[in-house]
Design a protein around this motif. Structure first.
Motif, short mmCIF file in Angstrom:
data_model
loop_
_atom_site.label_atom_id
_atom_site.label_comp_id
_atom_site.label_asym_id
_atom_site.label_seq_id
_atom_site.Cartn_x
_atom_site.Cartn_y
_atom_site.Cartn_z
N ARG A 51 0.86 -1.13 0.03
CA ARG A 51 0.49 -0.58 0.06
C ARG A 51 0.91 1.41 0.06
O ARG A 51 1.77 1.43 0.98
CB ARG A 51 -0.84 0.59 1.47
CG ARG A 51 -2.27 1.51 1.02
CD ARG A 51 -2.52 1.38 2.50
NE ARG A 51 -3.30 1.91 2.17
CZ ARG A 51 -4.51 2.34 1.70
NH1 ARG A 51 -5.31 1.36 0.99
NH2 ARG A 51 -5.61 3.61 1.51
N ALA A 52 0.65 2.14 -1.12
CA ALA A 52 1.34 3.21 -1.06
C ALA A 52 1.10 4.21 -2.33
O ALA A 52 0.36 4.01 -2.62
CB ALA A 52 2.63 2.83 -1.39
N PRO A 53 1.45 5.43 -2.30
CA PRO A 53 0.38 6.52 -3.30
C PRO A 53 0.86 5.98 -4.71
O PRO A 53 0.40 6.05 -5.29
CB PRO A 53 1.73 8.14 -2.65
CG PRO A 53 1.69 7.84 -1.18
CD PRO A 53 2.46 5.96 -0.92
N GLU A 54 2.56 6.08 -4.41
CA GLU A 54 2.65 5.57 -6.20
C GLU A 54 3.40 4.57 -5.65
O GLU A 54 4.01 3.93 -5.33
CB GLU A 54 4.06 6.06 -6.01
CG GLU A 54 3.05 7.55 -6.82
CD GLU A 54 4.61 9.17 -6.81
OE1 GLU A 54 5.46 8.66 -8.10
OE2 GLU A 54 3.77 10.19 -7.07
N ILE A 55 3.05 2.63 -6.77
CA ILE A 55 4.24 1.70 -7.04
C ILE A 55 4.12 1.66 -8.76
O ILE A 55 3.52 1.70 -9.15
CB ILE A 55 3.33 0.55 -6.55
CG1 ILE A 55 2.56 0.67 -4.39
CG2 ILE A 55 3.66 -0.43 -6.62
CD1 ILE A 55 1.80 0.45 -4.33
N THR A 56 5.43 1.11 -8.53
CA THR A 56 6.10 0.77 -9.71
C THR A 56 6.19 -0.65 -9.51
O THR A 56 7.55 -0.67 -8.29
CB THR A 56 6.93 1.92 -9.95
OG1 THR A 56 6.63 2.82 -10.49
CG2 THR A 56 7.61 1.10 -11.75
N ILE A 67 -2.14 -5.20 -3.65
CA ILE A 67 -1.64 -3.76 -4.02
C ILE A 67 -2.66 -2.71 -3.80
O ILE A 67 -3.99 -2.78 -4.50
CB ILE A 67 -0.80 -3.83 -4.94
CG1 ILE A 67 0.30 -4.82 -6.38
CG2 ILE A 67 -0.06 -2.16 -6.43
CD1 ILE A 67 1.09 -5.01 -7.03
N VAL A 68 -2.37 -1.90 -3.05
CA VAL A 68 -3.34 -0.41 -3.71
C VAL A 68 -2.20 0.82 -3.05
O VAL A 68 -1.84 0.48 -2.70
CB VAL A 68 -3.92 -0.76 -1.88
CG1 VAL A 68 -5.14 0.71 -1.43
CG2 VAL A 68 -5.05 -1.82 -1.83
N ALA A 69 -2.87 1.35 -4.36
CA ALA A 69 -1.59 2.50 -4.51
C ALA A 69 -3.22 3.83 -4.97
O ALA A 69 -4.42 3.22 -5.81
CB ALA A 69 -1.13 2.02 -5.78
N HIS A 70 -2.45 4.90 -5.38
CA HIS A 70 -2.93 6.29 -5.85
C HIS A 70 -2.64 5.95 -7.52
O HIS A 70 -3.66 5.83 -8.24
CB HIS A 70 -2.51 7.49 -5.52
CG HIS A 70 -3.42 8.22 -5.82
ND1 HIS A 70 -3.13 9.36 -7.75
CD2 HIS A 70 -4.24 9.33 -5.52
CE1 HIS A 70 -4.01 10.41 -7.06
NE2 HIS A 70 -4.58 10.21 -6.53
N ASP A 71 -1.61 5.71 -8.32
CA ASP A 71 -1.53 5.86 -8.91
C ASP A 71 0.01 4.37 -8.96
O ASP A 71 0.95 4.05 -8.50
CB ASP A 71 -0.10 6.98 -9.75
CG ASP A 71 -0.70 7.56 -9.76
OD1 ASP A 71 -1.91 8.08 -10.63
OD2 ASP A 71 -0.31 9.28 -9.20
N LEU A 72 -0.33 3.56 -10.02
CA LEU A 72 0.57 1.73 -10.38
C LEU A 72 0.85 1.66 -11.58
O LEU A 72 0.38 2.11 -12.55
CB LEU A 72 -0.41 0.97 -10.01
CG LEU A 72 -0.20 -0.56 -9.83
CD1 LEU A 72 1.20 -0.85 -9.61
CD2 LEU A 72 -1.13 -1.53 -9.79
N VAL A 73 1.86 1.40 -11.75
CA VAL A 73 2.73 1.27 -13.11
C VAL A 73 3.49 -0.23 -13.30
O VAL A 73 3.84 -0.55 -11.77
CB VAL A 73 3.87 2.41 -13.48
CG1 VAL A 73 4.47 1.23 -14.75
CG2 VAL A 73 3.12 4.04 -13.59
#
Length: 120
Positions: A51-56, A67-73
């Motif tokens: 869990r994070a704001p941005e995960i790549t 996965i829990v994110a604001h933006d995921l790539v």
């Protein structure tokens, strides 16, 4: 739906401009859950939830879990569940997950096996 680190119904806020990036190295295997207020880059293997704001998830990266994110790539592999406001699947992505999103971009070559659910 709840995870150990919060609601899947609520995405993390975007990362602040001074947030530090956490990198899970290519030779690292993590069994457990990780939460960050800054960006996370996965080059190794994670078995658990993130869990994070941005995960790549880099090309060498693999996540088995949620996965829990604001933006995921995703450039690597993900299996489990995904909930992110914005999801981008690169041509090298292999995703076996149900994906809840607001926006999603699936590039030619990306593999996706799962259900997509758009959340307004």
């Amino acid at each position: 739906m709840k995870t150990p680190h919060g609601d899947l119904d609520r995405w993390p806020d975007p990362a602040s401009s001074n947030a530090r990036r956490s990198v899970f190295a290519q030779d690292l295997v993590v069994e457990g859950d990780a939460t960050s207020s800054g960006p996370i880059e996965v080059r190794g293997n994670v078995i658990g939830s993130l869990r994070a704001p941005e995960i790549t998830v880099a090309g060498s990266g693999r996540v088995e879990g949620s996965i829990v994110a604001h933006d995921l790539v995703v450039l690597g592999a993900v299996s489990g569940t995904v909930s992110a406001r914005s999801v981008q699947l690169a041509p090298s992505a292999v995703v076996q997950a149900d994906v809840t999103h607001e926006r999603i971009a699936i590039e030619v070559g990306a593999e996706l096996d799962g259900r997509l659910q758009r959340k307004a």
